[in-house]
Design an enzyme around this catalytic site. Structure first.
Site, PDB file in Angstrom:
ATOM      1  N   GLY A  92     -12.361   1.081   4.669  1.00  0.00           N
ATOM      2  CA  GLY A  92     -11.272   1.933   4.166  1.00  0.00           C
ATOM      3  C   GLY A  92     -11.650   3.392   4.315  1.00  0.00           C
TER       4      GLY A  92
ATOM      5  N   TYR B  61       0.858  -1.193   0.000  1.00  0.00           N
ATOM      6  CA  TYR B  61       0.000   0.000   0.000  1.00  0.00           C
ATOM      7  C   TYR B  61       0.893   1.242   0.000  1.00  0.00           C
ATOM      8  CZ  TYR B  61      -3.767  -3.261   1.298  1.00  0.00           C
ATOM      9  OH  TYR B  61      -4.664  -4.304   1.341  1.00  0.00           O
TER      10      TYR B  61
ATOM     11  N   TYR C 170     -12.730  -7.666   3.466  1.00  0.00           N
ATOM     12  CA  TYR C 170     -12.164  -6.465   2.832  1.00  0.00           C
ATOM     13  C   TYR C 170     -13.098  -5.850   1.806  1.00  0.00           C
ATOM     14  CZ  TYR C 170      -9.788  -8.678  -1.419  1.00  0.00           C
ATOM     15  OH  TYR C 170      -9.447  -9.293  -2.598  1.00  0.00           O
TER      16      TYR C 170
ATOM     17  N   ARG D 223     -10.659   2.321  -9.190  1.00  0.00           N
ATOM     18  CA  ARG D 223     -12.047   2.217  -9.636  1.00  0.00           C
ATOM     19  C   ARG D 223     -12.216   2.490 -11.123  1.00  0.00           C
ATOM     20  NH1 ARG D 223     -13.685   5.255  -4.190  1.00  0.00           N
ATOM     21  NH2 ARG D 223     -11.835   6.387  -4.854  1.00  0.00           N
TER      22      ARG D 223
END
Ligand code: NAP
Length: 337
Positions: free
Chosen positions: A283, A61, A207, A231
């Protein structure tokens, strides 16, 4: 402001985990159009202040950035022993290209780097991020077991593993948590994985609890994403599926409002918590994104409501699609970023 948090025991950890965990993929910035460190630290502190004590992260990440930001936030907060850090191993990167790698040597290398970035001397939950088909699973499991015996990690997790892979793994080392995609729109685990983990008392860290923001209720047909935002490649955010998902959300929102006086986001996270031994990974990268937290807690969805939700989903979503597009490539192939 502290809210009354629901908790769950993850054996063999010495403290209970909050049933909502903070997801920090977006805090790393990579695949989320960049990050803002100050806002990220505020978000982590806000989560801790709200009673969230489980923080999920991974070296990949932001190529170490999310872990470093968490390290700073935890140092600022203090009380390391009250926090459950869940990080991962098994994704390597070189010159901006990522690939799976779960060799024992890679795991050894990654744990030491994570401990430095997170400014800690142990990891609470250490997870294999994605199965690596080029390494015998038994070797990976043995490497994780050795870390557990040495006290560098306190629990073992796997992520994106099938039942068959978990069955092989537990012959060598215990599995305490499993981290699959799980939300109202991504339910593949219900067929085999969830029954298996429930049977073996393995806690599910679900998740993409908000389906990458789709279930937040803030999306509309004109919503666009910047830079390398994941996305852009997500089939759910493309027509004609996007329209289908948005109209589902509209009906779910109506139902949630009429039945409970709550927003879709609260319904979506509550739904995960009422499906079993689950913890929802939410998130967030701005403190205000956690403002809806209290609405999720202290109530339950009953059977009738679960069925109503089911019928809304069936009515709108004709061709459901999972989160498979997130899978990183095997070695020696590389993913261009
Ligand atoms: P998610 O939780 O489904 O959605 C997070 C996004 O939703 C946020 O970045 C934010 O997007 C939006 N959001 C959050 N709260 C909101 C609010 N109150 N109002 C409006 N929008 C809101 O996505 P996720 O990050 O994919 O999943 C959660 C965590 O699971 C990750 O952070 C990571 O820790 C873990 N994960 C693990 C794997 C794995 O392979 N093991 C894969 C994916 C995720 P914007 O900021 O863009 O608005």
């Amino acid at each position: 402001m502290q809210v009354l948090m629901e908790t769950m025991q993850i054996n063999p950890l010495p403290i209970k985990a909050s049933r909502i965990g903070l997801g920090t993929w977006a805090i790393g910035g990579f695949m989320w159009g960049g990050t803002d460190e100050a806002a990220s630290i505020k978000t982590i502190i806000a989560a801790l202040e709200s009673g969230i004590n489980l923080i999920d992260t991974a070296p990949v990440y932001g190529f170490g950035l999310a872990e470093s930001i968490i390290g700073k936030a935890i140092t600022q907060w203090g009380n390391r022993e009250t926090i459950i850090i869940a990080t991962k191993a098994g994704i390597d990167w070189e010159q901006g290209k990522i690939t799976r790698n779960s060799t024992p040597a890679q795991i050894r290398k990654e744990i030491d780097a994570s401990l430095v970035r997170l400014k800690t001397d142990y990891i609470d939950i250490y997870q294999i991020h994605w199965p690596d088909h080029t390494v015998p699973l038994e070797e990976t499991a043995e490497a994780m077991h050795a870390l557990l015996r040495e006290g560098k990690i306190r629990a073992i997790g796997v992520s994106n593993f099938s039942v068959e892979q978990m069955e092989r793994f537990i012959q060598i080392a215990p599995i305490h948590t499993s981290q699959p995609p799980y939300n109202l729109f991504e339910r593949d685990i219900e067929k085999n994985i969830l029954p298996f983990t429930e049977k073996h008392q393995i806690v599910t860290l679900a998740y993409s609890a908000l389906c990458r923001g789709l279930l937040s209720g803030r999306m509309h047909l004109e919503t666009t994403f910047n830079g390398d935002d994941v996305r852009k490649a997500d089939p759910k955010f493309r027509s004609p599926r996007f329209d289908e998902y948005l109209s589902t959300i509209e009906d779910l929102q109506l139902f949630s409002q009429q039945r409970y006086g709550k927003k879709i986001l609260a319904l979506a996270v509550r739904w995960i918590l009422d499906r079993g031994r689950t913890i929802a990974l939410w998130g967030a990268r701005k403190p205000q994104q956690l403002h809806g937290l209290q609405d999720v807690l202290g109530w339950n969805l009953n059977m009738t409501d679960m069925q109503k939700i089911e019928s809304i989903l069936l009515e709108h979503i004709k061709d459901p699609i999972g989160a498979d597009f997130l899978a990183p490539p095997q070695r020696p192939a590389f993913m261009e970023i």
